[in-house]
Design a protein around this motif. Structure first.
Motif, PDB file in Angstrom:
ATOM      1  N   LYS A 566       1.112  -1.370  -0.076  1.00 54.73           N
ATOM      2  CA  LYS A 566       0.072  -0.161   0.098  1.00 54.73           C
ATOM      3  C   LYS A 566       0.927   1.338   0.235  1.00 54.73           C
ATOM      4  N   LEU A 567       0.732   2.083  -0.951  1.00 52.58           N
ATOM      5  CA  LEU A 567       1.581   3.248  -1.348  1.00 52.58           C
ATOM      6  C   LEU A 567       1.765   3.907   0.049  1.00 52.58           C
ATOM      7  N   GLU A 568       0.587   4.176   0.860  1.00 55.56           N
ATOM      8  CA  GLU A 568       0.691   5.109   1.964  1.00 55.56           C
ATOM      9  C   GLU A 568       1.104   4.477   3.032  1.00 55.56           C
ATOM     10  N   THR A 569       1.588   3.359   2.835  1.00 53.51           N
ATOM     11  CA  THR A 569       2.167   2.679   4.013  1.00 53.51           C
ATOM     12  C   THR A 569       3.304   3.545   4.604  1.00 53.51           C
ATOM     13  N   VAL A 570       3.700   3.665   5.811  1.00 53.31           N
ATOM     14  CA  VAL A 570       5.079   4.377   6.350  1.00 53.31           C
ATOM     15  C   VAL A 570       6.154   3.080   6.652  1.00 53.31           C
ATOM     16  N   THR A 571       7.029   3.249   5.651  1.00 54.05           N
ATOM     17  CA  THR A 571       7.929   2.125   5.859  1.00 54.05           C
ATOM     18  C   THR A 571       9.145   2.573   6.465  1.00 54.05           C
ATOM     19  N   TYR A 572      10.045   1.636   6.743  1.00 53.93           N
ATOM     20  CA  TYR A 572      11.410   2.086   7.443  1.00 53.93           C
ATOM     21  C   TYR A 572      12.102   3.029   6.459  1.00 53.93           C
ATOM     22  N   ARG A 573      12.120   2.901   5.038  1.00 52.90           N
ATOM     23  CA  ARG A 573      12.599   3.996   4.260  1.00 52.90           C
ATOM     24  C   ARG A 573      11.932   5.475   4.375  1.00 52.90           C
ATOM     25  N   VAL A 574      10.748   5.589   4.644  1.00 56.09           N
ATOM     26  CA  VAL A 574      10.058   6.621   4.616  1.00 56.09           C
ATOM     27  C   VAL A 574      10.421   7.252   5.942  1.00 56.09           C
ATOM     28  N   GLN A 575      10.214   6.597   7.073  1.00 57.70           N
ATOM     29  CA  GLN A 575      10.534   6.912   8.399  1.00 57.70           C
ATOM     30  C   GLN A 575      11.652   6.221   9.139  1.00 57.70           C
ATOM     31  N   PRO A 576      12.749   6.266   8.976  1.00 50.64           N
ATOM     32  CA  PRO A 576      13.831   5.487   9.546  1.00 50.64           C
ATOM     33  C   PRO A 576      13.634   5.481  11.083  1.00 50.64           C
ATOM     34  N   ILE A 577      12.990   6.342  11.728  1.00 52.10           N
ATOM     35  CA  ILE A 577      12.873   6.299  13.214  1.00 52.10           C
ATOM     36  C   ILE A 577      12.073   5.003  13.969  1.00 52.10           C
ATOM     37  N   LYS A 578      11.314   4.586  12.743  1.00 53.13           N
ATOM     38  CA  LYS A 578      10.534   3.429  13.248  1.00 53.13           C
ATOM     39  C   LYS A 578      11.475   2.013  13.276  1.00 53.13           C
ATOM     40  N   LEU A 579      12.506   1.903  12.300  1.00 49.41           N
ATOM     41  CA  LEU A 579      13.434   1.043  12.409  1.00 49.41           C
ATOM     42  C   LEU A 579      14.376   0.972  13.565  1.00 49.41           C
ATOM     43  N   ILE A 580      14.685   2.129  13.974  1.00 49.48           N
ATOM     44  CA  ILE A 580      15.567   2.532  15.209  1.00 49.48           C
ATOM     45  C   ILE A 580      14.686   2.164  16.627  1.00 49.48           C
ATOM     46  N   GLN A 581      13.636   2.472  16.680  1.00 49.45           N
ATOM     47  CA  GLN A 581      12.586   1.773  17.471  1.00 49.45           C
ATOM     48  C   GLN A 581      12.379   0.401  17.906  1.00 49.45           C
ATOM     49  N   MET A 582      12.408  -0.293  16.722  1.00 51.47           N
ATOM     50  CA  MET A 582      12.457  -1.706  16.688  1.00 51.47           C
ATOM     51  C   MET A 582      13.839  -2.246  16.970  1.00 51.47           C
ATOM     52  N   ILE A 583      14.738  -1.717  16.648  1.00 49.40           N
ATOM     53  CA  ILE A 583      16.128  -2.272  17.181  1.00 49.40           C
ATOM     54  C   ILE A 583      16.480  -2.133  18.483  1.00 49.40           C
TER      55      ILE A 583
END
Length: 836
Positions: A566-583
């Motif tokens: 879904k193009l509207e999905t906020v991915t880790y590329r769009v919002q890297p902070i989500k990746l850092i939160q998971m790490i």
């Protein structure tokens, strides 16, 4: 008046249907059927014919005809003998009231219902019978009724009024149950209910509630109201039907459907919680036209929940181009010849209330073109997890030459599929390099549009081979399934070497292991304390080895996320902070608690027969390329997402949009036709309306299948309220076992993809509707997975086998039947789930 001893269709369908229902054991209030003697007299027939002739000669207007017929009927009625009517009513207690119901011989027919045309009177006391019977007779000659049957060329002497004198049941809640939505949804039931008598509902005198539901019937024809795909629309002061009432109504409706057919209008009432059936007739207001069958099997895995207009428009175009390419590959015809199938290619998908469905009748059209389609279609249904196996007859007829082309084209493509898929993987690298070389955050709208067109063209020209590969994987898995015991198949197709879906998790696990080392403690503390703006700058400038690993991960796998297509999905590329939160979340756990990912799966070697080994080898090859193409597809959608977000930024700078993410509420066609000089005021209202509509659509249940007649349409409910669920407790649930293993653990039910980052699933069994490849990060922490959707080749099944955790799919309504915190035992071999 004459009482009928033997009731049949000549007494009118209303009376006859009531008689049949009563005989079948349904709770129909006591009644008797009476004929007006006047219609048996020759002089009456003759007089009616004369009225008809005068009207036909235009000697009488319709109003004059109505007036004279009523006068004639009043005189004739005075000669009626009421003895048999009084004899019947005196068999009841003195307090009993009656309903006088019309049952004209032309009423409630398949093509002519006369709905609402004739007089029905409620709460009639014995001393009011004659007046009520006369009023019902006179209603036959009201202007609206006369116009109704005269326009249908029904002669006056053919119509006869018959009446039912029925015990009056004064219910607390009454209503109408439609076994098809009269607006044009054939597999949807609609219940309209209000307090008091049904006449108040029909005449809009009382507030009503409307309940929408899709009852399911299992293989044993037991009725299951499935209230998680149902909702109510309530007006103030209207009744809210509870689970028990709905269950009674659904059970009753299926009994009546068994007597009279599928599409019925049934009147009912509840008195002291007891259900009474008042009458049943066919729905005559259904639209006419083609049938559209929409099914979310399999595609809901890629597009869960609601999608925005941009995603829907892009996906529809992608499917059109891919299937058009498939036809060219197989048929080897010119564009002009392929155009004859364009109505099918353009309608492989449909959207209803922002949810994406297969237009499955068009899929069957294409499948019927294949050689051995009768063998292939059941395999296709099984692999996609299609529950409703009903098919529609194909409308496209191929010539002998075209059939021959299809056979040879499919065989050619089938044999070449592995080689073509390997080439597709190689070509994708060049497409990705082209994007990286030509994309810029500062690019103009024209440059971005050209880049989008280039990538779309390069991809869709050859992406149809993935459909051949899917067929390749489905068929060889199906053949393996046939050659072995079914329970053995999941383990035999596990262990796909270097499966693409696992690579992001291996890479992430490596980052977590490295950042957890003592030497990286200072770096870890710094990274985890950055805010979103600081992180973007940090990742762009910092040269630390860990930073480079994170940046490389985003470059490679930043588009992999739940709902990634879904193009509207906020991915880790769009919002890297989500990746850092998971790490951060994973790093704070002790290393001994972290999931150890299998690099190579070793299983007990079982000597398989040669044919089974052959099937297994090719099934695994198809699965491997299926997963790699899905990973590449995710990256393609990442490129498209990036392009449209950048266009959104250009539109904001040009005062065309208020916010960048407003771009998702426009269709692809609208975006590329926008003039850069356009004022924001011209779009703001449209975007606001669409945002509001998506909020409503989010509340609607996700119907698995919708069968429309005439046209596909959206709903616009004013109020939505969930239906109270029954607290029925089932000890055992059943699904399809996809990955072997037996475990006992606590359940965690996940319905909201957006909340996944905050959920701790360590050591628990995930229960959800379905998963897509972006769930891989979460699945590695769980010890089991149960899903409502899926098949042996769904993502849930494939990843669980690679992780060596048990999985069960295709468990009907499991997110409603199991609750977070319950302890269950699941068997990934048999597909059985037991509450502990």
């Amino acid at each position: 008046m004459i009482r009928e001893d033997k009731i049949n269709s000549s007494n009118g369908n209303k009376a006859y249907h009531s008689y049949i229902m009563q005989k079948a054991g349904l709770n129909v209030p006591a009644f008797a059927v009476f004929r007006y003697e006047l219609y048996s007299k020759t002089e009456v027939k003759k007089q009616l014919q004369e009225f008809q002739e005068r009207y036909n000669k235009q000697e009488l207007s319709l109003e004059e005809l109505s007036h004279q017929l009523k006068s004639f009927a009043k005189v004739a009625f005075e000669e009626e003998d009421m003895d048999e009517v009084y004899a019947y009513t005196q068999s009841f207690s003195k307090q009993t009231s009656f309903a006088i119901r019309s049952s004209a011989n032309a009423e409630d027919q398949a093509r002519q219902s006369f709905a609402g045309q004739f007089n029905t009177q409620s709460n009639v006391k014995p001393d009011q019978l004659e007046v009520a019977l006369l009023n019902t007779l006179l209603s036959l000659y009201e202007l609206s009724a006369l116009n109704y049957f005269l326009t249908q060329a029904i002669s006056l002497d053919e119509i006869e009024m018959i009446v039912m004198v029925q015990e009056m049941i004064v219910g607390e809640i009454s209503g109408v149950y439609f076994t098809a939505n009269p607006q044009g949804i054939l597999n949807e039931h609609v219940i309209v209910a209000g307090f008091g008598l049904g006449s108040g509902i029909v005449e809009d005198k009382v507030p009503t509630s409307m309940t929408i539901l899709h009852p399911d019937r299992d293989e044993n024809k037991d009725i299951q109201p499935n209230l998680d795909v149902a909702y109510s629309e309530l007006n103030p002061n209207a009744p809210h039907l509870n689970h028990n009432q709905i269950t009674q109504l659904v059970d009753m409706a299926y009994q009546v459907m068994g007597l009279f057919g599928d599409f019925l209008d049934i009147e009912f009432t509840f008195k002291n919680n007891r259900l009474y059936v008042l009458q049943a007739r066919q729905i005559t207001t259904l639209p006419e036209g083609p049938i559209f069958i929409l099914d979310n099997s399999n595609i809901v895995e890629s597009y869960p929940g609601i999608s925005t207009p941009l995603t829907i428009s892009f996906v529809k175009e992608a499917y059109r181009q891919v299937f058009r390419g498939l036809a060219k590959r197989v048929l080897r015809q010119s564009d002009e010849q392929i155009n004859q199938y364009d109505s099918i290619f353009s309608n492989m998908l449909a959207d209803v209330n922002s949810r994406i469905y297969y237009q499955i009748h068009n899929w069957y059209e294409l499948l019927h073109m294949l050689p051995f389609s009768k063998k292939i279609i059941p395999i296709w249904q099984d692999m996609l997890g299609v529950r409703n196996l009903e098919q529609v007859a194909p409308t496209v007829k191929l010539s002998f030459i075209d059939k021959s082309r299809v056979i040879f084209g499919i065989i050619r493509a089938f044999v070449r599929s592995p080689r073509a898929m390997a080439k597709l993987d190689d070509d994708f690298i060049h497409i990705q390099q082209h994007f990286e070389s030509n994309y810029s955050k500062q690019a103009s709208i024209k440059e971005l549009r050209n880049l989008f067109t280039e990538i779309k063209t390069a991809i869709l020209e050859q992406w149809d081979i993935t459909l051949i590969n899917d067929l390749y994987a489905f068929i060889f898995t199906g053949l393996l399934n046939k050659s072995l015991q079914q329970q053995a198949v999941p383990s035999e197709i596990a262990g796909v070497s270097q499966i693409e879906s696992m690579k992001p998790m291996h890479a992430l696990n490596k980052i977590i292991e490295e950042i957890s080392l003592e030497k990286n403690k200072a770096y870890q503390e710094k990274l985890f304390n950055l805010n979103e703006d600081e992180l973007d700058v940090f990742l762009a400038r910092d040269q630390h080895q860990m930073t480079q690993m994170i940046v490389h991960f985003i470059d490679e796998f930043g588009d992999r996320a739940p709902g990634e297509l879904k193009l509207e999905t906020v991915t880790y590329r769009v919002q890297p902070i989500k990746l850092i939160q998971m790490i951060k979340q994973q790093t704070t756990k002790h290393l001994s608690q972290q999931t150890k990912l299998p690099n190579n799966i070793k299983k007990d070697e079982i000597k398989l027969p040669f044919l089974s080994r052959f099937f297994r080898e090719h099934a695994i090859l198809g699965i491997k390329y299926r997963e790699s193409s899905r990973m590449n597809r995710t990256r393609i959608y990442g490129m498209v997402r990036t392009i449209f977000l950048t266009i959104g930024q250009r539109f904001v700078e040009a005062n065309i949009l208020e916010e960048v993410r407003d771009i998702f509420y426009l269709t692809m066609e609208e975006i590329f036709s926008i003039d850069e000089d356009l004022s924001v005021k011209l779009l703001v209202e449209k975007i606001r309306d669409r945002k509001q509509q998506l909020k409503v659509d989010q509340q609607l249940p996700a119907f698995n299948r919708l069968v429309f007649v005439g046209e596909v349409f959206n709903r616009y409910p004013s109020t939505i309220q969930n239906i109270d669920q029954d607290e029925a407790y089932e000890t055992v649930l059943q699904g399809i076992g996809c990955s072997t293993g037996r475990i006992k653990a606590e359940v965690i039910v996940i319905n909201d993809l957006q909340a996944i980052g905050d959920i701790d699933v360590q050591g628990k069994i995930i229960v959800t509707t379905m998963t897509d490849p972006g769930w891989v990060y979460l699945l590695t922490q769980a010890i089991g997975i149960i899903a409502e959707k899926g098949s042996l080749l769904s993502h849930t099944a494939i990843i669980s086998r690679e992780l060596k955790i048990p999985s069960i799919v295709n468990v009907k309504n499991v997110t409603q039947r199991l609750k977070t915190g319950e302890v269950i035992e699941m068997d990934g071999l048999s597909g059985q789930i037991k509450r502990v």
